[in-house]
Design an enzyme around this catalytic site. Structure first.
Site, PDB file in Angstrom:
ATOM      1  CB  CYS A 155      -0.992  -0.029   1.206  1.00 60.60           C
ATOM      2  SG  CYS A 155      -2.229  -1.184   0.875  1.00 60.60           S
TER       3      CYS A 155
ATOM      4  CG  HIS B 281      -2.844   4.001   2.226  1.00 61.53           C
ATOM      5  ND1 HIS B 281      -3.505   3.613   0.816  1.00 61.53           N
ATOM      6  CD2 HIS B 281      -3.125   2.627   2.801  1.00 61.53           C
ATOM      7  CE1 HIS B 281      -3.751   2.178   0.711  1.00 61.53           C
ATOM      8  NE2 HIS B 281      -3.639   1.630   1.687  1.00 61.53           N
TER       9      HIS B 281
ATOM     10  CG  ASN C 252      -6.500   0.001   0.710  1.00 65.63           C
ATOM     11  OD1 ASN C 252      -6.061   0.179  -0.320  1.00 65.63           O
ATOM     12  ND2 ASN C 252      -6.210  -0.815   1.807  1.00 65.63           N
TER      13      ASN C 252
END
Ligand code: UT7
Length: 334
Positions: free
Chosen positions: A116, A256, A286
């Site tokens: 990520c 994020h 996500n």
């Protein structure tokens, strides 16, 4: 000699049409809209349904969107970096295929993988190439088809992830705008808590690994959550301190989008007002490498030349960090 900084001069994005809502997930696993909304902030996510298409399909469209909006000639691009945790295939670079498809025929290209944090680290890599004076146009794309590695019978992961792509162009700047500072971290302790076990060199694919669902993402959500909350808040605070930025100086937090509660914890530690925190997790979930550029693309109208932006991310590995960048342009009104 004037100092060269690396500025973002254009953004683009692409998300697939298909919307997977919490209501539909309720019919697939034992979950409910209320739980997902309060625990994560997610309402829906996009899923790439096109037969036989992968991460490059979305990366190409995000890059084309950027090229169209900015009017640049793709032949002028020197380097294409593709941040992704879900390459089209293990060997044969997804970035190279993408570069060729968008007509960046004078560029070289490669993939960049840090779960990520792929795009965050990519911001660092792209900036360094520009600051060194070696290249003039670096295209950084974040694209992930998370639906290709998610087990849609596992409620611990299938409610979180979605597919999407975003792109930014870096160019040299002589006004001191663009990339200012970074504080990037990693720690191998994280390997046990968030991983795809099989399909790599330790455990190559076999009938057994497929049967055991070892090609899907497995995460110990609670442990990752704890590390993410402290990790992202620590680095964001640190980068503010190091650059003597007060909460008033920071215009935007671009974090994020893994869980709304992690974003809130980071914003709280930074002392930021809610209005300065960019959030679109409710729409996309996500999207791993695409979360940061999708935010820039969705909120491009709000970003003003000279604005101080703090980027922050946390991901598998563990990998995490924060980057301080000054926005370099006002979007032309159409
Ligand atoms: O981007 C890469 C990094 N990844 C992350 O940052 C993700 C970090 N982790 C998280 O965001 C959260 O840990 C999750 C959203 C994955 C899970 O939230 P949580 O608050 O940590 O939930 P939990 O796993 O501790 O479970 C709490 C309760 C449990 O029930 P009991 O034991 O309290 O009765 C679970 O069984 O919620 C239950 N639960 C669910 N209920 C409905 C767990 N998942 C679900 C679900 N729907 N999908």
């Amino acid at each position: 000699m004037t100092k060269i900084t690396a500025a973002i001069t254009a953004v683009g994005s692409y998300v697939p049409d298909y919307v997977l809502s919490n209501q539909v997930l309720e019919t697939m696993v034992d979950t409910n809209d209320e739980w997902i909304t309060t625990r994560t902030g997610i309402k829906e996510r996009r899923i790439l349904k096109e037969e036989g298409q992968g991460t490059s399909f979305m990366a190409i469209r995000a890059a084309q969107n950027l090229i169209e909006k900015s009017g640049i000639d793709p032949k002028e691009i020197d380097l294409v970096l593709l941040a992704t945790a879900t390459p089209d295939m293990p060997v044969a670079s997804t970035a190279v295929y993408t570069a060729t498809q968008i007509g960046a025929t004078n560029a070289f290209a490669y993939d960049l993988q840090a779960a990520c944090s792929s795009f965050l680290y990519g911001l660092s890599t792209a900036s360094a190439y520009i600051e060194s004076g070696r290249y003039k146009k670096v295209l950084l794309i974040g694209s992930d088809k998370m639906s290709s590695i998610i087990d849609y019978t596992d409620r611990a992961t299938c409610i979180i992830f979605g597919d999407g792509a975003g792109a930014v162009l870096f160019e040299p700047n002589t006004e001191g705008l663009g990339f200012q500072d970074e504080y990037l971290r990693s720690d191998g302790i994280g390997r046990e808590f968030l991983k795809i076990e099989a399909g790599g060199s330790i455990l190559p694919a076999s009938e057994e690994t497929v049967k055991n669902k070892q090609h899907f993402v497995h995460q110990d959500g609670t442990t990752v959550f704890k590390y993410a909350v402290s990790g992202m808040a620590d680095v964001s605070e640190k980068i503010m301190e190091r650059n003597k930025l007060t909460k008033e100086d920071v215009n935007w937090l671009v974090a994020h989008q893994a869980n709304k509660r992690i974003i809130d914890a980071t914003a709280n530690r930074m002392g930021l007002d809610e209005s300065k925190v960019l959030v679109n997790i409710q729409k996309y979930g996500n999207t791993t490498s695409a979360t940061l550029p999708l935010l820039l693309s969705d909120f491009e109208d709000s970003l003003k030349k000279g604005d101080n932006i703090i980027f922050a991310a946390f991901g598998g590995g563990f990998t995490w960090g924060a980057i301080y960048l000054k926005w370099a342009y006002n979007k032309q009104k159409n």
